[in-house]
Enzyme design. Structure first.
Site, PDB file in Angstrom:
ATOM      1  N   HIS A 224      45.718  42.921  29.568  1.00  0.00           N
ATOM      2  CA  HIS A 224      44.812  44.017  29.665  1.00  0.00           C
ATOM      3  C   HIS A 224      43.216  42.527  30.521  1.00  0.00           C
ATOM      4  CE1 HIS A 224      42.094  47.586  30.666  1.00  0.00           C
ATOM      5  NE2 HIS A 224      40.561  46.479  30.577  1.00  0.00           N
TER       6      HIS A 224
ATOM      7  N   CYS B 237      33.012  44.533  31.139  1.00  0.00           N
ATOM      8  CA  CYS B 237      32.187  44.663  30.440  1.00  0.00           C
ATOM      9  C   CYS B 237      30.837  44.622  29.720  1.00  0.00           C
ATOM     10  CB  CYS B 237      33.172  43.939  28.862  1.00  0.00           C
ATOM     11  SG  CYS B 237      32.199  43.839  27.207  1.00  0.00           S
TER      12      CYS B 237
ATOM     13  N   ARG C 225      38.555  54.195  35.128  1.00  0.00           N
ATOM     14  CA  ARG C 225      37.841  55.075  34.339  1.00  0.00           C
ATOM     15  C   ARG C 225      37.328  53.929  33.470  1.00  0.00           C
ATOM     16  NH1 ARG C 225      36.920  52.250  28.804  1.00  0.00           N
ATOM     17  NH2 ARG C 225      39.092  51.480  28.510  1.00  0.00           N
ATOM     18  N   ASP C 226      38.544  52.548  33.123  1.00  0.00           N
ATOM     19  CA  ASP C 226      37.452  51.214  33.143  1.00  0.00           C
ATOM     20  C   ASP C 226      36.960  50.471  33.768  1.00  0.00           C
ATOM     21  OD1 ASP C 226      36.548  49.471  30.831  1.00  0.00           O
ATOM     22  OD2 ASP C 226      38.253  48.388  31.391  1.00  0.00           O
TER      23      ASP C 226
ATOM     24  N   HIS D  50      40.286  40.185  32.001  1.00  0.00           N
ATOM     25  CA  HIS D  50      39.358  40.290  32.969  1.00  0.00           C
ATOM     26  C   HIS D  50      39.138  39.098  33.871  1.00  0.00           C
ATOM     27  CE1 HIS D  50      37.127  43.752  31.663  1.00  0.00           C
ATOM     28  NE2 HIS D  50      38.038  44.812  31.238  1.00  0.00           N
TER      29      HIS D  50
END
Length: 299
Positions: free
Chosen positions: A207, A240, A15-16, A209
Site C-alpha cells: 500500500h 495522509c 474510502r482512503d 503512496h
C-alpha cells in the site's frame, strides 16, 4: 527474479481516497464511483469507514453507502472498522470483510489513534474475535512501514513485529503502508524481506503512496520479491493528512499500466478505469494525479 502471474488490486479510492476531502461528497456520487470501479473489473473495493463522524465527517454516510451498493457478483466490498462499535454497525449492513489498522511507529500511533502500538493491537482483539464469530474476514493495515513523519526511519524489524501480531490475531492478509510516501525501492525490498521472514509472502499486500514519486518504482521492487496484492486509489486520490506535501495514494491507472506492461494478469480494463478517474476528479473538483489517466484522457 520472478514476477507473480496475476495481481489482485484492492481499490481504496472510495474510502482512503475520499475520507480527507473537506467538502461533503454526495452519497450518490460515492455509490456511482464504486459501481464504475466494479464495472472496470476491480474485484476488491474498500467502500467505507465505520468511524465516528466527529473524526472523519466525510465517512458519516457509511451505512447508506454499504446498504446502497449495487453488489456485483465476485466483488468484495470491504470497510474499515477500527473498533467494536464500528464492526457491529458494519455487520448490520451485511459486510463481508473489514479492516483494522495499526502502525509501525509509536509516535504516529499516539498522534493518530491516541494510544501505543501495543494498546492499539489489544483494541483489535475483540474486533477480530467478533468478526470471526460472524464469519467476516479481517484485513490488517500497518502504517509508516517505510518512514514516519515524526520518527523518520522505521526499523524493518518493527514493521515485521507489528505485522506478525496482526497476522497471529487472525488477519488473513496484512497490507504494508508507506503512509507518507518516503520509501525507495531498496528500502521497500529490505522491509519486505524482514516481514516475509515472519509471514508468508502470499498473505502480504503493498500500500504505497506517491509523495516523492517513488510508488511505481517501489511496487516494481516488491513485485520482484513476489508481492501479488496491491492497494491503490483511482486517479491517485487521497493521502495522509499528516504527511507534508502528500501526493496521495499511488494511482490505480498507473499500477495497471505497469502490470499490463509486465504481462501480469489483473482482469481490469485500463480504459474504463481511466474514464472513471477522469469522472470522479471532475465530480469533486480535484486534479487527476494519475499520469496514465491524464495521458489516456488526452489521447
Amino acid at each position: 527474479m520472478s514476477f507473480p502471474s496475476s495481481v489482485r488490486l484492492v481499490e481504496v479510492g472510495p474510502r482512503d481516497g475520499l475520507q480527507n476531502e473537506p467538502d461533503p461528497i454526495a452519497t450518490s456520487t460515492k455509490l456511482e464511483l464504486i459501481d464504475r470501479l466494479g464495472g472496470a473489473g476491480i474485484r476488491h473495493i474498500e467502500a467505507a469507514s465505520f468511524v465516528s463522524p466527529k473524526w472523519v465527517p466525510q465517512m458519516a454516510d457509511h451505512r447508506e453507502v454499504m446498504t446502497g451498493l449495487s453488489r456485483r457478483s465476485g466483488v468484495t466490498y470491504s470497510a474499515l472498522t477500527p473498533n467494536l462499535r464500528g464492526l457491529e454497525a458494519a455487520l448490520e449492513c451485511g459486510i463481508e470483510e473489514v479492516a483494522v489498522f495499526g502502525a509501525a511507529s509509536e509516535t504516529f500511533s499516539r498522534k493518530n489513534i491516541n494510544c501505543s502500538v501495543a494498546e492499539s493491537l489489544e483494541r483489535f482483539a475483540p474486533v477480530l474475535e467478533r468478526a470471526g464469530k460472524a464469519g467476516v474476514r479481517v484485513r490488517g493495515y500497518v502504517s509508516c512501514v517505510l518512514g514516519c513523519p515524526y520518527e523518520g526511519e522505521i526499523a524493518p524489524a518493527k514493521v515485521a513485529e507489528v505485522s506478525r501480531a496482526l497476522f497471529e490475531m487472525g488477519c488473513y492478509e496484512v497490507s504494508l503502508g508507506d503512509t507518507i510516501g518516503t520509501g525507495t525501492p531498496l528500502k521497500a525490498k529490505r522491509m519486505l524481506e524482514a516481514v516475509a521472514r515472519e509471514i508468508p509472502m502470499d498473505k502480504l499486500a503493498a500500500h504505497f503512496h506517491d509523495t516523492y514519486g517513488q510508488a511505481i518504482a517501489n511496487l516494481y521492487a516488491v513485485l520482484e520479491e513476489g508481492i501479488a496484492v496491491i492497494d491503490s486509489s483511482v486517479a491517485g486520490l487521497g493521502g495522509c493528512p499528516y504527511a507534508k506535501g502528500a501526493a496521495g495514494n499511488v494511482a490505480s491507472e498507473d499500477v495497471i499500466y505497469l502490470l499490463d506492461g509486465l504481462g501480469i494478469e489483473t482482469g481490469i480494463d485500463l480504459n474504463a478505469l481511466a474514464a472513471t478517474g477522469n469522472w470522479i476528479t471532475q465530480a469533486i473538483g480535484r486534479p487527476n494525479r494519475s499520469k496514465v489517466g491524464v495521458a489516456l484522457n488526452a489521447a
